[in-house]
Design a protein around this motif. Sequence first.
Motif, PDB file in Angstrom:
ATOM      1  N   PRO A  42       0.772  -1.263  -0.047  1.00 44.74           N
ATOM      2  CA  PRO A  42      -0.213   0.024   0.177  1.00 44.74           C
ATOM      3  C   PRO A  42       0.744   1.340   0.005  1.00 44.74           C
ATOM      4  N   ASP A  43       2.150   1.181   0.029  1.00 52.11           N
ATOM      5  CA  ASP A  43       2.882   2.213   0.385  1.00 52.11           C
ATOM      6  C   ASP A  43       3.569   2.787  -1.161  1.00 52.11           C
ATOM      7  N   LYS A  44       4.760   3.270  -1.181  1.00 55.35           N
ATOM      8  CA  LYS A  44       5.285   3.909  -2.308  1.00 55.35           C
ATOM      9  C   LYS A  44       6.404   3.048  -2.942  1.00 55.35           C
ATOM     10  N   SER A  45       6.544   1.793  -2.392  1.00 61.65           N
ATOM     11  CA  SER A  45       7.517   0.863  -2.839  1.00 61.65           C
ATOM     12  C   SER A  45       7.558   0.821  -4.414  1.00 61.65           C
ATOM     13  N   ALA A  46       6.578   0.485  -4.820  1.00 65.24           N
ATOM     14  CA  ALA A  46       6.428   0.128  -6.303  1.00 65.24           C
ATOM     15  C   ALA A  46       6.820   1.377  -7.129  1.00 65.24           C
ATOM     16  N   ALA A  47       6.325   2.362  -6.742  1.00 65.11           N
ATOM     17  CA  ALA A  47       6.445   3.790  -7.541  1.00 65.11           C
ATOM     18  C   ALA A  47       8.197   4.207  -7.365  1.00 65.11           C
ATOM     19  N   ILE A  48       8.811   3.764  -6.262  1.00 64.94           N
ATOM     20  CA  ILE A  48      10.440   4.015  -6.096  1.00 64.94           C
ATOM     21  C   ILE A  48      10.966   2.996  -7.108  1.00 64.94           C
ATOM     22  N   ALA A  49      10.436   1.925  -7.107  1.00 62.35           N
ATOM     23  CA  ALA A  49      11.129   1.039  -8.076  1.00 62.35           C
ATOM     24  C   ALA A  49      10.979   1.338  -9.674  1.00 62.35           C
ATOM     25  N   TYR A  50       9.675   1.584 -10.021  1.00 64.76           N
ATOM     26  CA  TYR A  50       9.428   1.955 -11.434  1.00 64.76           C
ATOM     27  C   TYR A  50      10.266   3.305 -11.583  1.00 64.76           C
ATOM     28  N   GLU A  51      10.674   4.319 -10.637  1.00 68.14           N
ATOM     29  CA  GLU A  51      11.252   5.616 -10.959  1.00 68.14           C
ATOM     30  C   GLU A  51      12.744   4.959 -11.067  1.00 68.14           C
ATOM     31  N   MET A  52      13.405   4.018 -10.368  1.00 68.73           N
ATOM     32  CA  MET A  52      14.560   3.485 -10.515  1.00 68.73           C
ATOM     33  C   MET A  52      15.004   2.889 -11.783  1.00 68.73           C
ATOM     34  N   ALA A  53      13.668   1.898 -12.418  1.00 71.44           N
ATOM     35  CA  ALA A  53      13.913   1.169 -13.512  1.00 71.44           C
ATOM     36  C   ALA A  53      14.061   2.044 -14.602  1.00 71.44           C
ATOM     37  N   ALA A  54      13.357   3.509 -14.620  1.00 73.60           N
ATOM     38  CA  ALA A  54      13.292   4.331 -15.933  1.00 73.60           C
ATOM     39  C   ALA A  54      14.603   4.736 -15.906  1.00 73.60           C
ATOM     40  N   ASP A  55      15.424   4.822 -14.816  1.00 66.95           N
ATOM     41  CA  ASP A  55      16.890   5.490 -14.869  1.00 66.95           C
ATOM     42  C   ASP A  55      17.896   4.696 -15.173  1.00 66.95           C
ATOM     43  N   VAL A  56      17.901   3.197 -15.116  1.00 63.56           N
ATOM     44  CA  VAL A  56      18.579   2.205 -15.257  1.00 63.56           C
ATOM     45  C   VAL A  56      19.234   2.250 -16.567  1.00 63.56           C
TER      46      VAL A  56
END
Length: 322
Positions: A42-56
């Motif tokens: 329910p928190d922002k864990s997935a959003a943080i992972a998506y953000e990092m994935a875009a930067d990879v």
Amino acid sequence: MEKVSVIVPMYNVEKYVRRCLESLLTQTYPLIEIIAISDASPDKSAAIAYEMAADVNIFVGGGKSLKVKVLESNVGLGSVRDIGVEMASGKYVMFVDSDDYVHPQIVETCVNAMEKDNCQLAQVGYVRTSAFIVDFQPIVQPRYEIVEGLRIEECCDHISCAKLYLTDLIKKHGLKMIYRSFEDTAFTRSYSLLCEKAVIIHEGMYFYYASPNSITANISAEKVCQSILRANDVIEIYKQHGLEQKAEVYRIASQKVLLRNLLRIPKGDNLELMDDITVHPDTRQIIKLFNNHRYLFCLYGCFKLGLKFSIKHILKTIGLMK
């Protein structure tokens, strides 16, 4: 060079997941597929992972990738890891919990050691720490030993993290974790008994993060039930491999763990074990004593677990020790 898939389950870890993923993206091994799976968090864990994935691709590139999957419903840690294994395309697979972090050379060290001696499993040192991050020191010549046959199961701990596995060996034998609690014990026992050769790396490279501000919660009756069932699973695995003596040794050891866990259950909570569950008669007697005569059980438990444990338990009970 072979690809390594790293499975990272996520649930309520928005404070820690960036640190975990960064420790994987900065690995010295160049060919890594990171699979971060949100267990309907329910928190922002997935959003943080998506953000990092875009930067990879922009900042990391090369042979490293970060894939993110969000589950619609919560299925539990074991099932998330199973889903990750099904998604994995690497020859090797590793499990890293999203509130932990790893040494930058962990993947390279494990792969090199496994390939050098044709091993099916690598295990590194597991470090419990309250430091949010540590100052990693380069490891030039890792200390390790090769173990074979039944010594593998004796030398490997029950934790599924801090290890490198062969993906095909897991899939070929249909090894699963499935469960929400104590999910890795039966899995690691089964896998280690399938191996002919393993490498034990005597370097602390996996960092289990324990927050200095956290208070260990009392274990629940439901978790104790799960621990009994998972202990039964391990006993059956030993028996299937003809290791009757090891099964009995494990049964006795698991009863001591059961006593410790029962002593931590809050007053007023009983343990209900279904009648159709096959457990040793001693286990049912312990549970019966726990449910019907709590004070007698406490005396019995402290007697069986020894003086040192008894003193600690009494001090914790009266609030003089955390």
